[in-house]
Each structure stands twice: as C-alpha cells, then as structure tokens.
Design a protein around this motif. Structure first.
Motif, short mmCIF file in Angstrom:
data_model
loop_
_atom_site.label_atom_id
_atom_site.label_comp_id
_atom_site.label_asym_id
_atom_site.label_seq_id
_atom_site.Cartn_x
_atom_site.Cartn_y
_atom_site.Cartn_z
N HIS A 156 60.18 35.98 46.15
CA HIS A 156 58.59 36.14 47.04
C HIS A 156 57.54 36.22 46.06
CE1 HIS A 156 61.64 37.71 49.54
NE2 HIS A 156 61.12 37.64 50.53
N VAL A 157 57.52 35.97 44.64
CA VAL A 157 56.39 35.99 43.95
C VAL A 157 55.79 34.42 43.80
CG1 VAL A 157 55.71 36.08 41.35
CG2 VAL A 157 57.29 37.78 42.62
N TYR A 158 54.66 34.30 44.02
CA TYR A 158 53.99 32.77 43.87
C TYR A 158 53.42 32.84 42.30
CZ TYR A 158 51.36 28.73 44.73
OH TYR A 158 50.99 27.52 45.05
N GLY A 159 52.97 33.72 41.87
CA GLY A 159 52.34 33.68 40.41
C GLY A 159 51.78 34.92 39.93
N TYR A 160 51.25 34.76 38.86
CA TYR A 160 50.71 36.24 38.12
C TYR A 160 49.31 35.90 37.79
CZ TYR A 160 55.74 37.24 38.08
OH TYR A 160 57.07 37.19 38.47
N SER A 161 48.67 36.87 37.54
CA SER A 161 47.31 37.03 36.98
C SER A 161 46.93 38.26 36.11
CB SER A 161 46.21 36.59 38.05
OG SER A 161 44.85 36.29 37.69
N ILE A 162 45.94 38.30 35.72
CA ILE A 162 45.39 39.60 34.89
C ILE A 162 44.48 40.36 36.07
CG2 ILE A 162 43.77 40.33 33.07
CD1 ILE A 162 44.38 37.61 31.56
N PHE A 163 44.61 41.60 35.78
CA PHE A 163 43.82 42.39 36.81
C PHE A 163 43.38 43.39 35.82
CE2 PHE A 163 42.94 45.37 40.18
CZ PHE A 163 42.40 44.79 41.01
N ASN A 164 41.94 43.88 36.13
CA ASN A 164 41.24 45.06 35.57
C ASN A 164 41.22 46.14 36.73
OD1 ASN A 164 39.76 46.65 34.02
ND2 ASN A 164 38.37 45.30 33.22
N ASP A 165 42.03 47.00 36.47
CA ASP A 165 41.96 47.96 37.50
C ASP A 165 40.89 49.19 37.23
OD1 ASP A 165 42.38 49.99 39.81
OD2 ASP A 165 44.14 50.77 38.49
N ILE A 166 39.45 48.85 37.30
CA ILE A 166 38.29 49.73 36.75
C ILE A 166 38.38 51.16 37.52
CG2 ILE A 166 36.01 50.20 36.43
CD1 ILE A 166 35.80 46.85 35.87
N GLY A 297 29.37 46.79 27.56
CA GLY A 297 30.45 45.60 27.58
C GLY A 297 30.36 44.64 26.36
N PRO A 298 31.08 43.48 26.27
CA PRO A 298 31.75 43.10 27.42
C PRO A 298 33.02 43.67 27.44
CG PRO A 298 31.67 41.37 25.51
CD PRO A 298 30.73 42.46 25.16
N VAL A 299 33.93 43.41 28.35
CA VAL A 299 35.39 43.90 28.57
C VAL A 299 36.29 42.60 28.53
CG1 VAL A 299 35.27 44.13 30.95
CG2 VAL A 299 37.10 45.02 29.61
N GLU A 300 37.32 42.59 27.77
CA GLU A 300 38.04 41.31 27.58
C GLU A 300 39.41 41.71 27.38
OE1 GLU A 300 36.60 37.92 25.13
OE2 GLU A 300 38.35 38.30 23.98
N ILE A 301 40.33 41.20 28.62
CA ILE A 301 41.80 41.27 28.52
C ILE A 301 42.58 39.98 28.39
CG2 ILE A 301 43.71 42.30 29.92
CD1 ILE A 301 41.62 43.98 31.60
N THR A 302 43.41 40.16 27.81
CA THR A 302 44.38 39.04 27.45
C THR A 302 45.94 39.44 27.62
OG1 THR A 302 43.04 37.97 25.49
CG2 THR A 302 45.20 37.25 25.63
N ILE A 303 46.53 38.58 28.42
CA ILE A 303 47.84 38.81 28.74
C ILE A 303 48.49 37.61 28.23
CG2 ILE A 303 49.82 39.45 30.49
CD1 ILE A 303 47.87 41.03 32.08
N GLU A 304 49.88 37.75 27.54
CA GLU A 304 50.56 36.51 26.96
C GLU A 304 50.76 35.64 28.18
OE1 GLU A 304 54.98 36.12 24.62
OE2 GLU A 304 54.26 38.25 25.29
#
Length: 326
Positions: A156-166, A297-304
């Motif tokens: 049921h998964v279409y895809g993935y992304s990065i989320f910053n849950d501030i 900031g800035p805030v930066e998030i990297t996910i493989e």
C-alpha cells in the motif's frame, strides 16, 4: 522515480526528476488523450499507469524542456494530504526514558496546514517558546488501506520522503493537564472512579504552521529496497545534531501501516511520519540542544536515497494576539 510539487512561472505543477538538477513538468507533457492529473494525489491515484506515462514523458523530453531545480519554488510533494499520522516515541534510543508506555505504536494527527516545502523559510514566532526539529522517514500511501495485515502493508506504499516533525516543547508543557479522569468502576459500571493522569494535546505543539516540512522528493517505493535500514542525518546552523538510522525504530514501516489502518482508513496521499531519528552526533549534540529561538537555522535533513531537505529559519519576535474577548 523522484516526484515533486513546485511552483514555476507562477503556476503550481507536479514533476519528475530528470537527473539530479532538472525537473520535467509532467502536466505540460501529458498525453493529449488522457486526463491531466491536477495534483500529486490525483497522480498517485493513477498508480502504475501514471508512473509509466511519466516515464514515457521523461524519455521523450528534450533538454530545452527541462526546468533547473534552482529556479522553482518547492512545495511539499503532497500539498494537501488527507491526514498526517505522526508516530510518537518510536526510536529505541528513547526507550530508556520511558516511565510507562504502550506495547503498540502511539500516533497523533498533524493538519496539512502545518506543511512547508524544501527551501521554504520556516517562520517561527517567538511566543511559541522552545522548539526543535525531528528528522523522520515519511511514508506516502498509494491506495486505500483498512485493516491491513503487516505482511501485506508495504503493497500500500506509493513512496517515501523526508519529514521534519518540528515540535514545540514550551507549548507542550503549557498545554499539560494534571487531572482526575473519570471511568466507570469495574465492579459497578453505575459508579464512577477517579484516576490521576497527565495529558498534553498536540494541536499546538505539533500542528502549528511550518511545523511539518515534507520533501524535497517523493521517491517511489521501487527505488527504496528496505525502508527499515536508511541512514538519517540532521544539522542545525551547520552543526550535526542527529546521526541515526531507521533500523532503530521500535516498529517497522509495515507494522505502523497495519496498526494505524486498524483505526483510520488510510487513503492515497496520506502520510505516516515514522518517528524521530535522534541519536546524538559524535559531538554529543542532540536535537534537544537545537532550540530554534537560540540557534536559528538553517535546518538540514538527509535520508539515505531520499535526498536532502534544507530550510532557513526565521524567528519573528512578537507577542500573541489579543485572542480573549475581554
């Protein structure tokens, strides 16, 4: 395939990555005999057919038709999801801090109005008090899921992304209730008994404007071999505050989808943010040191395999408005 929502020439568009530095506007290159999807959710609902049409458009596109990523205004890949389910305390690094906890995933709902996109400035108001980033893996649902078994959940998964849950720690403490909840007595349901509880509601401290950053890309599921083993890194003002991996989640992606689907129907475009990756950096700095009121900031998030999300932070010094009638 990497997909994105963006604004170009004053128009909101959906597109696909053409290499690392260009986008193709899919709506301008859609077959004339097919209905053009007007949003990412409509594109997701096309399933494999939509991806094939997008692949065909990319294969036919000329270089002059590609848009440099540096000239667009990025939006969240899914601009108005039906719901965002945020999973709480899902990192094994937090287990030692738990005094009491359920033996199943706990989650809350964030409004779509909290969303911001890659490179969008995050305007934070000083009266929010202390607030910090939470780097998380986001799951984008591809088709309706209700009462899904864990063994079938990833379908049921279409895809993935990065989320910053501030998260606004100060607002969480301000909205804390210490009270007696009333329950029907087990031995006599006609009687009420009081139980002491602590409770804080997430409407402000998780759902304020700009408290959810999604993107830059929606990476389709076929490009992510194992979502339960992706490296995560987060930095604030140039200093790394988290170096972690999704393999340290207490509950796997499939388990989260299955559990949530027992209570909420999940629809195409809905988002599950799987929990904070917050193991401290080698310098022992953690996300809890990264109070935007102090660090900026800035805030930066990297996910493989999902890219890098980058946002400047703007702190607006202001008092809360006159919300009382008298």
């Amino acid at each position: 395939m990497k997909l994105a929502s963006f604004v170009h020439d004053g128009k909101q568009r959906i597109g696909a990555a053409a290499g690392e530095t260009f986008l193709l506007d899919l709506q301008l290159h859609w077959p004339a005999d097919r209905r053009v999807p007007l949003s990412m959710i409509e594109f997701i609902e096309l399933g494999e057919e939509g991806l094939q049409l997008a692949a065909n458009a990319l294969s036919r596109a000329r270089n002059t038709e590609l848009i440099p990523v540096d000239v667009v205004d990025w939006l969240p890949p899914v601009v108005r999801p039906g719901k965002i389910c945020g999973v709480a305390m899902n990192n094994s690094a937090s287990n030692a801090r738990k005094i009491a906890a359920p033996d199943h995933p706990a989650f809350f709902i964030k409004p779509s109005s909290c969303l911001a996109g890659h490179r969008q400035p995050l305007a934070m108001r000083s009266y929010y008090g202390s607030m910090h980033p939470e780097p998380e893996l986001a799951v984008i649902i591809g088709r309706t899921a209700r009462d899904v078994d864990a063994t079938d959940a990833l379908a049921h998964v279409y895809g993935y992304s990065i989320f910053n849950d501030i998260t606004g720690n100060h607002m969480r403490s301000e909205d804390m209730f210490h009270y007696y909840a009333l329950y029907g007595a087990k031995d006599d349901p006609d009687k009420l008994e009081r139980r002491e509880q602590h409770l804080s509601y997430a409407g402000r401290y998780k759902g304020a404007d700009n408290f959810g950053v999604l993107g830059p890309w929606l990476v389709t599921a076929d490009e992510i071999g194992n979502p339960d083993d992706l490296g995560v890194c987060c930095s604030v003002a140039g200093e790394i505050v988290a170096e972690d991996s999704t393999r340290y989640y207490n509950y796997k992606v499939a388990e989260l989808i299955s559990f949530i689907s027992q209570f909420h129907t999940l629809n195409a475009g809905d988002i599950i943010s799987c929990g904070t990756a917050f193991k401290p950096s080698e310098q022992r700095k953690s996300i809890h040191h990264a109070n935007f009121l102090i660090t900026g900031g800035p805030v930066e998030i990297t996910i493989e395999n999902l890219g890098t999300q980058h946002n400047p932070v703007i702190v607006e010094t202001r008092e809360i408005g006159q919300w009382k009638l008298s």
